[in-house]
Write an enzyme that holds these catalytic residues in place. Structure first.
Site, short mmCIF file in Angstrom:
data_model
loop_
_atom_site.label_atom_id
_atom_site.label_comp_id
_atom_site.label_asym_id
_atom_site.label_seq_id
_atom_site.Cartn_x
_atom_site.Cartn_y
_atom_site.Cartn_z
N ASN A 7 1.01 -1.06 0.01
CA ASN A 7 0.08 0.04 0.02
C ASN A 7 0.73 1.17 0.08
O ASN A 7 1.43 1.59 1.11
CB ASN A 7 -0.80 -0.12 1.29
N LYS A 14 3.16 0.92 3.30
CA LYS A 14 2.80 -0.27 4.12
C LYS A 14 2.92 -1.42 3.43
O LYS A 14 2.33 -1.61 2.38
CB LYS A 14 1.36 0.01 4.70
N ARG A 64 -2.23 -2.20 -3.76
CA ARG A 64 -3.63 -1.50 -3.51
C ARG A 64 -3.60 -0.19 -4.46
O ARG A 64 -2.43 0.41 -4.50
CB ARG A 64 -3.88 -1.14 -1.98
N HIS A 153 -13.17 1.82 -0.56
CA HIS A 153 -13.03 0.41 0.59
C HIS A 153 -13.74 -0.73 0.10
O HIS A 153 -14.15 -1.34 0.82
CB HIS A 153 -14.09 1.18 1.75
N GLY A 185 -12.03 7.09 7.61
CA GLY A 185 -12.80 7.31 6.46
C GLY A 185 -13.99 6.62 6.92
O GLY A 185 -14.02 5.20 7.35
N ARG A 214 -13.35 14.46 6.94
CA ARG A 214 -14.24 14.70 5.91
C ARG A 214 -15.92 15.16 6.15
O ARG A 214 -16.35 14.43 7.12
CB ARG A 214 -14.39 13.74 4.79
N ARG A 257 -12.21 8.13 20.32
CA ARG A 257 -11.76 7.64 21.80
C ARG A 257 -11.99 8.81 22.66
O ARG A 257 -12.63 8.83 23.60
CB ARG A 257 -10.61 6.81 22.14
N ILE A 304 -13.50 2.41 14.24
CA ILE A 304 -14.65 2.69 15.15
C ILE A 304 -15.79 1.46 15.14
O ILE A 304 -16.31 1.10 16.28
CB ILE A 304 -15.34 4.17 14.83
N GLY A 305 -15.88 1.08 13.74
CA GLY A 305 -16.99 -0.02 13.80
C GLY A 305 -16.56 -1.30 14.54
O GLY A 305 -17.59 -1.81 14.82
N GLU A 354 -7.92 -5.72 4.97
CA GLU A 354 -7.79 -5.58 3.34
C GLU A 354 -6.39 -6.16 3.05
O GLU A 354 -6.49 -6.58 1.89
CB GLU A 354 -7.59 -3.84 3.13
P1 ADP Z 1 -8.08 4.57 9.10
O1 ADP Z 1 -9.61 4.86 8.46
O2 ADP Z 1 -7.32 5.74 9.24
O3 ADP Z 1 -7.47 3.24 8.94
P2 ADP Z 1 -9.12 3.37 11.70
O4 ADP Z 1 -10.12 2.21 10.93
O5 ADP Z 1 -7.85 2.98 12.41
O6 ADP Z 1 -8.67 4.61 10.71
O7 ADP Z 1 -10.02 4.24 12.73
C1 ADP Z 1 -9.69 5.11 13.41
C2 ADP Z 1 -10.75 5.60 14.52
O8 ADP Z 1 -11.04 4.36 15.25
C3 ADP Z 1 -10.38 6.79 15.40
O9 ADP Z 1 -11.34 7.68 15.37
C4 ADP Z 1 -10.21 5.75 16.78
O10 ADP Z 1 -10.50 6.74 17.81
C5 ADP Z 1 -11.45 4.93 16.65
N1 ADP Z 1 -11.05 3.88 17.77
C6 ADP Z 1 -10.01 2.72 17.79
N2 ADP Z 1 -10.32 2.14 18.62
C7 ADP Z 1 -11.57 2.73 19.54
C8 ADP Z 1 -11.98 2.20 20.50
N3 ADP Z 1 -11.62 1.20 21.49
N4 ADP Z 1 -13.22 2.85 20.80
C9 ADP Z 1 -13.73 3.98 20.07
N5 ADP Z 1 -12.99 4.20 19.03
C10 ADP Z 1 -11.94 3.76 18.56
#
Ligand code: ADP
Length: 369
Positions: A7, A14, A64, A153, A185, A214, A257, A304-305, A354
Site C-alpha cells: 500500500n 505499508k 492496492r 473501501h 474514512g 471529511r 476515543r 470505530i466499527g 484489507e
Molecule cells: P483509518 O481509516 O485511518 O484506517 P481506523 O480504521 O484505524 O482509521 O479508525 C480510527 C478511528 O477508530 C479513530 O477515530 C479511533 O479513535 C477509533 N477507535 C479505535 N479504537 C477505538 C475504541 N476502542 N473505541 C472507540 N473508537 C476507537
C-alpha cells in the site's frame, strides 16, 4: 514462497509479506519518510533477507490502487497497458494513484520477474447499476469528464461480506447485507446477493457519511457560497472539506476515543459530534434497508466499527420495527454477533483485513494463471 502486499502512499509504504500457501503473516511494517519508492523497496529487500526471503524470488506482489475508474472491476495482472490505464485515471484520484503507480514501478524495477497485480478500492462497486451510480447532472459531465459514483473501501466491504457469510453459514450469493466501514474514512455498502448495488462514497471519498475530517454529504451550493463570502479559493475550500471537517470540525479532534471521553466529562461539542455522526449512520441504514428490501445482516468494521459499542448502540437502538434488536450485553462484551435472539436482522462486528483480502485475490489469480 510468499505474496507481498503493498500500500504505497506519497512518502510511505505499508507492506505485508504473507506465506503464499497458508497466508500466515511473515512480516508487516509501515516504512515512512521515504526518499522515493525505490528506496522503500531497497529497505524491504534488506528486511526480507532476515527471513531468508529474496524479494526477486517471491510469487507475486499485490498493489492496492485507489482508483480503477470504470475500467477495472477485478484484480488484474499489471502490464504496460494496465499501468497506462491507471496513469490515465490520475485526474480522478490525484492524491492517491500517483503514489500507487510509483510503488508499482519500483516493484517492477527491483524484482523484474515477479508478477504484479493491481487491486482497486473501486472494483467491488463496479456491480452498482446506473440508476445508483449516475448523478442527476448534465450528460456530458458523465460522458466527457467521467463524473459518476465509483465508491471506495471495496476490498474491505468485500472481505467482511465473505466473513459474514462464514459466520451466518449461508452462501454469500444468498445474502443481503449492509456493511459499515467506520474508521477515519467512513462508508456504507448495500450488498444484494453478495454484490455491491450501492455505496455511500461517490466520485471521490468525500461523499456520504460524516467522517474523521471529511464532511460527507452537504448542500453542494455551500462551496460557491463560501467562495463568494469568505474569499477562500475553491482549492482551499476543498482542503477544508477533506481535512478540517467531520468529527474534527465539530469536536476539535477526529479521535473518537477522545470524543467519547470528552462527552463523558460534559463537553457539549463532543456530544453534538457523536449525535451527528451516529444520526447520519442511522439515516443511511434506513436508506439501505429500503434499497435492499430485506436485510440478513448489518456489519460493523473499521477502527470505530470494530471497537465502539457506543456507536453500535447509537445507530441501532430503537429500530425494533425494522427487525433490528441489539443485545447490549453482547455488544458491551465485544462479541461478534451482537443481536438478540428475536432480532430478524443479524448485527455483526467483524475486523476488516484489507491486506489479507488482497493476498487472497492474488492467491486466486495465481491459481488461475
Ligand atoms: P483509518 O481509516 O485511518 O484506517 P481506523 O480504521 O484505524 O482509521 O479508525 C480510527 C478511528 O477508530 C479513530 O477515530 C479511533 O479513535 C477509533 N477507535 C479505535 N479504537 C477505538 C475504541 N476502542 N473505541 C472507540 N473508537 C476507537
Amino acid at each position: 514462497m510468499s505474496i507481498l502486499v503493498i500500500n504505497a502512499g506519497s512518502s510511505s509504504i505499508k507492506y505485508t509479506l504473507f506465506d503464499s500457501a497458508t497466508l500466515r503473516v511473515i512480516d508487516h511494517a509501515l516504512i515512512e519518510e521515504l526518499r522515493d519508492h525505490h528506496h522503500g523497496f531497497e529497505l524491504m529487500q534488506v528486511q526480507f533477507q532476515q527471513h531468508g526471503i529474496d524479494i526477486t524470488q517471491i510469487n507475486a506482489i499485490g498493489h492496492r490502487v485507489v482508483h480503477g475508474g470504470d475500467k477495472f472491476h477485478e484484480p488484474i495482472l499489471i502490464d504496460d497497458s494496465v499501468l497506462y490505464e491507471i496513469t490515465a485515471l490520475i485526474p480522478l484520484a490525484p492524491l492517491h494513484n500517483p503514489a500507487n503507480i510509483e510503488g508499482i514501478i519500483a516493484a517492477r524495477t527491483i524484482a523484474p520477474n515477479v508478477p504484479n497485480f493491481a487491486i482497486f478500492d473501486t472494483a467491488f462497486h463496479q456491480t452498482i447499476p446506473p440508476h445508483a451510480y449516475r448523478y442527476p447532472l448534465p450528460q456530458n459531465w458523465y460522458e466527457t469528464y467521467h463524473v459518476r459514483r465509483y465508491g471506495f473501501h471495496g476490498t474491505s466491504h468485500h472481505y467482511v461480506s465473505i466473513q459474514a457469510s462464514r459466520i451466518l453459514e449461508k452462501p454469500l450469493d444468498e445474502l443481503n447485507l449492509i456493511t459499515f466501514h467506520i474508521g477515519n474514512g467512513v462508508s456504507a455498502c448495500a450488498i444484494e446477493k453478495g454484490k455491491s448495488i450501492d455505496t455511500s462514497m461517490g466520485m471521490t471519498p468525500l461523499e456520504g457519511l460524516m467522517m474523521g475530517t471529511r464532511c460527507g454529504n452537504i448542500d453542494p451550493s455551500i462551496i460557491a457560497y463560501m467562495v463568494h463570502q469568505s474569499g477562500m479559493s475553491v482549492e482551499e475550500i476543498d482542503t477544508m472539506l477533506n481535512k478540517k471537517s467531520g468529527l474534527f470540525a465539530i469536536a476539535g479532534t477526529n479521535d473518537l476515543r477522545s470524543i467519547i471521553e470528552a462527552k463523558t466529562n460534559g463537553d457539549h461539542h463532543a456530544a453534538l459530534a457523536l449525535d451527528m455522526f451516529s444520526y447520519r449512520l442511522r439515516k443511511h441504514l434506513g436508506e439501505y434497508m429500503a434499497v435492499l428490501r430485506g436485510v440478513d445482516a448489518i456489519v460493523f468494521t473499521g477502527g470505530i466499527g470494530e471497537h465502539s459499542p457506543l456507536i453500535h448502540e447509537m445507530v441501532c437502538n430503537g429500530l425494533e420495527h425494522f427487525g433490528i434488536e441489539i443485545d447490549s450485553d453482547k455488544n458491551r462484551k465485544g462479541e461478534v454477533q451482537i443481536h438478540t435472539e428475536q432480532s430478524s436482522v443479524a448485527l455483526l462486528v467483524i475486523p476488516t483485513d484489507e491486506e489479507r483480502q488482497i493476498a487472497l485475490y492474488v492467491q486466486n489469480k495465481l491459481k488461475n494463471m
